[in-house]
Design an enzyme around this catalytic site. Structure first.
Site, PDB file in Angstrom:
ATOM      1  N   GLU A 162       1.746  -5.638  10.739  1.00  0.00           N
ATOM      2  CA  GLU A 162       0.768  -4.529  10.690  1.00  0.00           C
ATOM      3  C   GLU A 162       1.007  -3.659  11.914  1.00  0.00           C
ATOM      4  OE1 GLU A 162      -1.553  -2.484   8.847  1.00  0.00           O
ATOM      5  OE2 GLU A 162      -2.327  -4.439   8.202  1.00  0.00           O
ATOM      6  N   HIS A 201       0.874  -1.186   0.000  1.00  0.00           N
ATOM      7  CA  HIS A 201       0.000   0.000   0.000  1.00  0.00           C
ATOM      8  C   HIS A 201       0.907   1.231   0.000  1.00  0.00           C
ATOM      9  CE1 HIS A 201      -3.094  -2.820   1.971  1.00  0.00           C
ATOM     10  NE2 HIS A 201      -3.418  -2.654   0.700  1.00  0.00           N
TER      11      HIS A 201
END
Lengths: 310, 310
Positions: free
Chosen positions: A177, A20
């Site tokens: 994450e 991303h």
């Protein structure tokens, strides 16, 4: 399940930063490693760093045409090139050619994928399911050896769902994450944490490759069961926010009757489920458009068989 | 400076949400007020809410072509429409027509502008300069009556610089800057704070309009003196992050020799200035492209003359 399994040593390992394009810890780490890959080397292997979505990184956007990290399905990977296809479909094919093909013997042994979230998830380890033996051992090793913060395990695959993430092109994978960090911001503290987590994970692979025997263990992990959308007006706009009592409470229990949303007029909306859940990705910026206010997780304890190399 | 000033009561007041299309507190507040403007009414006036940059809000981006909140200069406002001009130049002309013209007797009496930052600035009140009498009295009133958090005053105009912000089209203005909040995220706590700050500011206008005498006072405010860029590689990419010891320390003193940046390899870079400064907008997501790691502020105490209505 067997009490112990033997797997081949890992020789081909890759790490993607910028799957991303606005999640900056992994982008700057991957760029740093591309300049100076020394810290990705161990005695028995070295890791190949790469930029997952270079065009999105250039624009500092999550993606250009569609979310790359939902594009690694058999259907999309086997589709023939089309002129009007989103950039990410072609990029997924390239990545699959380089590090896969997905599901084949030629695929890379392992892929790491580096992410940030605006949610208060700390250092979270994302694996497809508890049946992924080597990643679960890696998580266990990290939980035992990484002392900066607790590392919760997030099992992302819904029952019957196909894997679709970038690391699914390799034989096994793990996504890191880290949050909370705003999109387009790099915080030095999370950058250092991500780097230390990667070092810890590579130490595990090195030990495994060198023949260390990892005994069976029990481990707690959070498994996704569904997703909760925001309340919305008929035109699709959200009509409520995550309730202040739920904000930043990722992985803590949410009981039936607890507040979950607060409308812009100030009314409280409570959780109407039957059982206690453990929300994650609470108020993640990128999930408004996916119609996800948070992921609904169950907490389980899993028995993981032992592991050693062949 | 006179010990006391008399100004006309305020009748035309506007508030812009979404001057930046990814700063969500003001966007959702303005949308809420457009549905239900009751709480913007007082006895002597009512506030007109509007969406500053509707196209950017639609895309959930800061801007479409250029930063709207840097577009309200005399040069741009008086330029003739051109086919290839950025969307925001035309939008600024529209806003100037509706709420200005800037510098004219027809201009709105007051404009509020609602912002969020990823920096840890709390509830910050932004005024062009300490010479803006009515906004300084409003800040003083807010500091005295708003109890949720300290409200620091940020004076944004560099010496000799022209005003360029959206609220400069009105005769006076105030921007609220609440953080930390990631771009594209709405947090219920900051939403409630922004709403309460607006209510407090409107109470002040109501008191002023009704003839309350506001005596002179001394007040502490932070005045910008310049901006500090990130260290960069020759290709323009940043080569260092905000140092963990500076991150989140907005408005706290930074002394010569204190760490300011940390390179991706881990080296510390210290502040080489001659005097103590008070950084603000530390690690604001939107300022990487503006080449601003933080704004360099001085802390001053100003004497503000008294105020009452004509």
């Amino acid at each position: 399940m067997a009490a112990s399994c033997r797997l081949k040593p890992l020789s081909s390992v890759a790490v993607s930063g910028g799957t991303h394009g606005n999640e900056m810890s992994g982008i700057y780490l991957a760029k740093h490693w591309l300049r100076d890959p020394m810290e990705l080397r161990r005695g028995s292997f070295a890791v190949t760093p790469f930029l997952g979505n270079p065009r999105a990184i250039e624009k500092c956007e999550r993606y250009v045409g569609q979310d790359l990290n939902r594009t690694f399905t058999t259907e999309l990977l086997s589709s023939t090139e089309a002129e009007d296809e989103p950039y990410e479909v072609g990029r997924a094919r390239e990545i699959n050619q380089t590090y896969g093909p997905k599901g084949s013997a030629q695929a890379f042994d392992f892929m790491f994928d580096l992410h940030n979230t605006t949610a208060n998830m700390g250092a979270c380890l994302i694996v497809d399911s508890e049946e992924s033996l080597l990643p679960m051992h890696m998580c266990h090793y990290i939980q035992t050896h990484y002392k900066w913060s607790p590392c919760r395990i997030y099992l992302y695959k819904l029952p019957g769902e196909e894997t679709y993430s970038i690391d699914s092109v390799a034989k096994a994978g793990l996504a890191l994450e880290l949050g909370p960090q705003p999109q387009r911001v790099v915080r030095a503290d999370l950058f250092a944490q991500m780097r230390a987590l990667m070092a810890c994970a590579l130490d595990f692979i090195e030990l495994f490759n060198k023949g260390t025997v990892f005994p069976a263990f029990e481990i707690e992990a959070y498994k996704i069961t569904g997703r909760m959308d925001y309340p919305r007006y008929p035109n699709g706009e959200i009509s409520a926010m995550v309730h202040p009592k739920l904000q930043d409470k990722d992985f803590l229990p949410l009981h039936p009757g607890d507040p979950v949303f607060q409308t812009f007029s100030g009314e409280e909306i409570v959780y109407k489920g039957d059982t206690t859940i453990y929300p994650a990705f609470i108020n993640e910026a990128a999930y408004y458009e996916k119609k996800v206010a948070f992921a609904k997780m169950e907490k389980h304890t899993f028995s993981i068989p032992g592991l050693q190399r062949e």
